[in-house]
Design an enzyme around this catalytic site. Structure first.
Site, PDB file in Angstrom:
ATOM      1  N   CYS A  81     -21.961  14.226  25.151  1.00  0.00           N
ATOM      2  CA  CYS A  81     -22.565  13.117  24.409  1.00  0.00           C
ATOM      3  C   CYS A  81     -22.351  13.310  22.917  1.00  0.00           C
ATOM      4  CB  CYS A  81     -24.059  13.010  24.710  1.00  0.00           C
ATOM      5  SG  CYS A  81     -25.013  14.407  24.083  1.00  0.00           S
TER       6      CYS A  81
ATOM      7  N   ASP B 297       4.790  -6.426  -2.663  1.00  0.00           N
ATOM      8  CA  ASP B 297       6.028  -6.235  -3.406  1.00  0.00           C
ATOM      9  C   ASP B 297       7.008  -7.324  -2.963  1.00  0.00           C
ATOM     10  OD1 ASP B 297       7.771  -4.873  -5.170  1.00  0.00           O
ATOM     11  OD2 ASP B 297       8.791  -3.994  -3.448  1.00  0.00           O
TER      12      ASP B 297
ATOM     13  N   ASP C 259       7.512  -0.824   0.823  1.00  0.00           N
ATOM     14  CA  ASP C 259       8.423  -0.205   1.782  1.00  0.00           C
ATOM     15  C   ASP C 259       8.048   1.222   2.122  1.00  0.00           C
ATOM     16  OD1 ASP C 259       9.169   1.259  -0.407  1.00  0.00           O
ATOM     17  OD2 ASP C 259      11.106   0.282  -0.663  1.00  0.00           O
TER      18      ASP C 259
ATOM     19  N   ASP D 283       7.532   2.533  -3.212  1.00  0.00           N
ATOM     20  CA  ASP D 283       6.201   2.127  -3.637  1.00  0.00           C
ATOM     21  C   ASP D 283       5.154   3.184  -3.325  1.00  0.00           C
ATOM     22  OD1 ASP D 283       7.190  -0.454  -4.401  1.00  0.00           O
ATOM     23  OD2 ASP D 283       7.238  -0.965  -2.285  1.00  0.00           O
TER      24      ASP D 283
END
Length: 876
Positions: A18, A461, A667, A671
């Site tokens: 649990c 972008d 990409d 970036d």
């Protein structure tokens, strides 16, 4: 901490039942020296430990052992070794399936054995004792014989289900009481109390008090709880079986992916085709794949032409053409012709395996939304035990009836369910991650899955994200006295060494016209502006109008009349969404070449969906303002940031994050800083590159609409988690008081321990079944989108502020610097200058002992000089 700094190790954990168990394990591991972070998953019985602080895996396992559970490093818990080409995909499939099947088989066996004993027990204890059903001698008319009969059968059921007692009391002894502790205490207390009543009945029988023995059997002055103890364990086992089956369903998508891996491969060895096991394929092996067969490993095509079905990886239904040099992915299906390929990876280190790892690891992590459940789980069991004890005392004071008071305490113990709390998040994350993987959307962690749905701004972008990323030359306008061939010759010479998409377009245009140019010498990239070099001994530039004008201002030259006409022509191109590049040789502008990158088919629809969902799209581009605004207008984007240098994206995202939760879509490589800076980084069109460290979410297809789909799926998963948490908390907050007898004074309603056990068993099943509903969700369907209003744009993004082109303000300054001795010095100066407000970039040269600074406005010389001096150098 960056992805590169983290050292995540995966462990398999045994003995958890649990949320209290997982909380106790997590608490124990956090105390191990060198552990930076830990996340325990009750769903997958696994644990991710960040050992970047130098933690020893053995110390982690020992800490778990001391806590009362078991742990061992998962077979794929460390980074795969190239020297061990085992197919982890197949192992994951087999391991996941076999462990789940064995768990279900064990619970099913216990349940069947319990039911076989429970039915005759219930016939006598309920049917005969309460309703007078007939029984044979010696049970008929002998209360002590009936009691001993119930003791024997219920005792056997307790032995069959001894797992609850072993796990429960072991956890309690190690300071980590759990759900099994509650079940064991409730069932054990009823059984022990009933044994004590048996002794009273025996004493009464020895005195010849048959009526007294009958009274004890029928509940007057006590009563037996043998059948309740046995029924509690049986009903909890029913719940565990349903839960195990339902939890197995949550990994269906994962197992379906793992089963895609082929079992064999046709490898060429010494010119002959040999069939080997797929896991035996190593990089460099040449294999043949015929139509209808699956690729055994990632690789590249050496010979042949065909089309591959990559829908299982990318969600793209259309087959992808494959020719010589094309990349192929393991488990994708060859549809047409035979292909000869060279393996580039081991069978256990493929794109498919990375996807499987990403989905399983995301389920092993925790979303911030679960913090309240974690806090409750940590104290849940001790609080319930305390409530049961207090409830027993209160009813003893009120009624003085031990049997009745014990019944209320047992009901409190067995109706409480920390399992539902522990499963609320991981089952939803696992199902959601699996659904995303089927649609080419990969979430690295549960936190990234949650963050995506909370995004208020999405920064996109332009090149390669909103557009095809394959620019084409649309217009060639030479200056007077310059031919088109001469212009393209200089242009292709300058762009020969550049990998920028615009440069590729220029070279392609020259090749199509049969123009072959010698690459320019002294080539130098001007980030965000263009390129520079020498051709035919003369200095040449390929750049923006803003850069050329700043160059002339620096040299004190007036703008040429012929250049002015070309600039006006370029502005006309820009207003139509095309990017103008001006080429200059020996100080004379030769002409302008316009390049256009067509928007992707789904870009406009993706923007519309984002805005409908209340997410404000923002476009970043290195293009000039006119080109950027023209493209944005086509797509319906209001906020545009043009003229952004590669290192300027991170700053824009950082500023935007201060206004609201921000997602950055790029990409994943160029970036990377901006992706890392954003609240959630989304790498689009990654194809087989699913291990991009900078991104939190990876979209396998180059489809902008998948950005909206990722956010939509994230929101649905968050909604499902909230429903699960609400149910788990609501169930316990309502059922515990009812079980304690809160309704008895007003309505006379009591809750039998057996009914309490049934309710507890179904609570966690309900949570799992609710999570499985996610499989029916359409990630690309906008019908269920909650239409909201987009957040207002911050001032620096408002159109009226961005309408002013940077061509009017871009300028450069040159500083002569003394004291630089090496490239380390160059880096110091560059960092110091670029930290100055208003400095766009600084190009520092060790050879020339200078720095050319590009500015977005007029920055005082004294400020620039101070920045250099603060770095430890002097300005002449």
């Amino acid at each position: 901490m960056t992805g590169q700094d983290k050292k995540d190790l995966k462990f398999n954990v045994t003995g958890m039942s649990c949320a209290a168990c997982s909380a106790h394990v997590e608490k124990a591991v956090r105390k191990v020296p060198g552990v930076a972070d830990v996340s325990v998953s009750l769903l997958t019985n696994s644990m991710l430990v960040d050992c970047s602080g130098g933690a020893d895996p053995r110390a982690v396992c020992e800490a778990v052992d001391r806590a009362g559970y078991g742990a061992q490093l998962a077979p794929d818990g460390t980074k795969r070794q190239e020297t061990a080409p085992a197919t982890a995909a197949a192992a994951a499939a087999a391991g996941t399936e076999s462990s789940a099947d064995s768990a279900i088989a064990g619970v099913r066996t216990r349940l069947i054995a319990s039911l076989v004993l429970l039915l005759p027990l219930m016939y006598v204890s309920m049917g005969h004792v309460m309703w007078g059903w007939p029984v044979t001698a010696p049970l008929n008319g002998d209360p002590l014989a009936v009691a001993l009969y119930e003791l024997l059968l219920s005792g056997l059921i307790l032995v069959i289900n001894q797992k609850f007692f072993i796990s429960g009391f072991r956890g309690a002894l190690h300071g980590g009481a759990n759900m099994d502790t509650l079940v064991a205490m409730g069932s054990g207390a009823g059984y022990i109390y009933s044994v004590a009543v048996c002794f009273e009945m025996a004493e009464a029988a020895m005195r010849g008090d048959t009526s007294g023995a009958h009274m004890l059997l029928h509940g007057s002055g006590g009563g037996l709880y043998f059948e309740a103890s046995a029924m509690i364990l049986t009903l909890v086992t029913v719940g565990k079986l349903l839960e195990a089956v339902s939890k197995g369903r949550t990994t269906d998508a994962l197992r379906a992916l793992a089963k895609l891996s082929p079992k064999t491969a046709h490898v060429l060895k010494d010119g002959e085709e040999v069939t080997v096991a797929a896991e035996a394929v190593v990089p460099g092996d040449v294999f043949i794949v015929r139509p209808g067969e699956s690729f055994p490993a990632d690789g590249r095509v050496l010979d042949g032409e065909s089309a591959a079905d990559e829908s299982m990886l990318t969600g793209e239904s259309l087959p992808v053409d494959k020719t010589k040099g094309s990349q192929v992915s393991a488990a994708t299906i060859n549809r047409n012709g035979a292909l000869t390929c060279e393996a580039t990876s081991y069978a256990g280190d493929t794109a498919l395996q990375h996807i499987i790892d990403m989905v399983t690891n995301s389920a092993a992590t925790k979303a911030p939304i679960t913090r309240i459940a974690d806090r409750v789980s940590g104290v849940f069991v001790p609080v319930v035990i305390a409530i049961a004890a207090v409830d027993f005392v209160i009813w003893m004071i009120a009624r003085g009836d031990v049997g009745f008071s014990l019944g209320r305490a047992i009901s409190v113990l067995v109706i409480s369910c920390p399992c539902a709390l522990g499963l609320a998040t991981p089952v939803a994350v696992m199902v959601g991650s699996g659904l995303g993987a089927k649609n080419g959307i990969l979430f690295k962690t549960a936190a990234s899955l949650e963050a995506a749905g909370r995004a208020e701004f999405v920064v996109l972008d332009k090149t390669g994200t909103l557009t095809e990323g394959k620019p084409r030359v649309t217009d060639i306008v030479p200056a007077a006295g310059t031919s088109e061939e001469e212009l393209l010759s200089v242009a292709s010479a300058l762009e020969a060494q550049s990998e920028h998409p615009l440069a590729v377009a220029v070279r392609q245009a020259a090749e199509e016209r049969g123009i072959k140019a010698v690459a320019a010498g002294d080539f130098r990239a001007l980030p965000g502006h263009g390129v520079q070099g020498t051709t035919g001994g003369a200095e040449a530039y390929g750049a923006s109008a803003a850069f050329l004008r700043s160059l002339w201002r620096k040299e004190g030259r007036p703008e040429e009349a012929s250049a002015k006409a070309l600039f006006e022509k370029g502005e006309a191109f820009a207003s139509e969404g095309r990017t103008p590049i001006y080429f200059m040789l020996s100080g004379r502008v030769l002409g302008v070449v316009a390049v256009a990158d067509a928007p992707r088919a789904g870009s406009a629809e993706a923007v519309r969906e984002l805005r409908a969902m209340g997410v404000q799209p923002v476009m970043l581009t290195g293009d000039n303002a006119k080109t950027a605004k023209a493209v944005a207008k086509q797509l319906g984007i209001e906020a545009v940031v043009p003229d952004v240098l590669p290192d300027g994206k991170e700053e824009i995202v950082r500023r935007l994050c201060t206004y609201g939760r921000t997602a950055m879509v790029g990409d994943g490589i160029n970036d990377a800083p901006a992706l890392t800076q954003a609240d959630v980084g989304i790498a689009i069109g990654a194809g087989t590159e699913v291990a991009i460290d900078a991104a939190d979410v990876v979209l396998m297809r180059s489809a902008p609409e998948d950005v909206a789909a990722a956010i939509r799926l994230s929101r649905q998963v968050i909604r499902n988690i909230r429903e699960n948490l609400f149910w788990a908390l609501f169930y316990n907050s309502i059922c515990i008081p009812v079980a304690a007898g809160a309704l008895i004074p007003a309505f006379g309603i009591t809750l039998d321990p057996m009914i309490a056990a049934a309710a507890m068993s179904m609570s966690s099943v309900c949570v799992v079944l609710n999570a499985l509903r996610l499989n029916l969700f359409d990630v690309h369907g906008s019908g269920h989108d909650a239409h909201g209003k987009c957040r207002p744009l911050p001032d620096f993004l408002k159109p009226e502020d961005s309408s002013k082109t940077k061509e009017e303000t871009v300028m450069t300054k040159e500083l002569k610097i003394e004291g630089m001795m090496c490239e380390h010095c160059v880096a110091h100066v560059k960092k110091g200058l670029e930290a100055v407000d208003g400095v766009v970039s600084a190009d520092v040269s060790l050879e020339k002992k200078n720095a050319v600074v590009t500015l977005s406005g007029d920055v005082p010389d004294a400020v620039l000089a101070k920045a250099v001096e603060d770095a430890g150098y002097s300005v002449v």
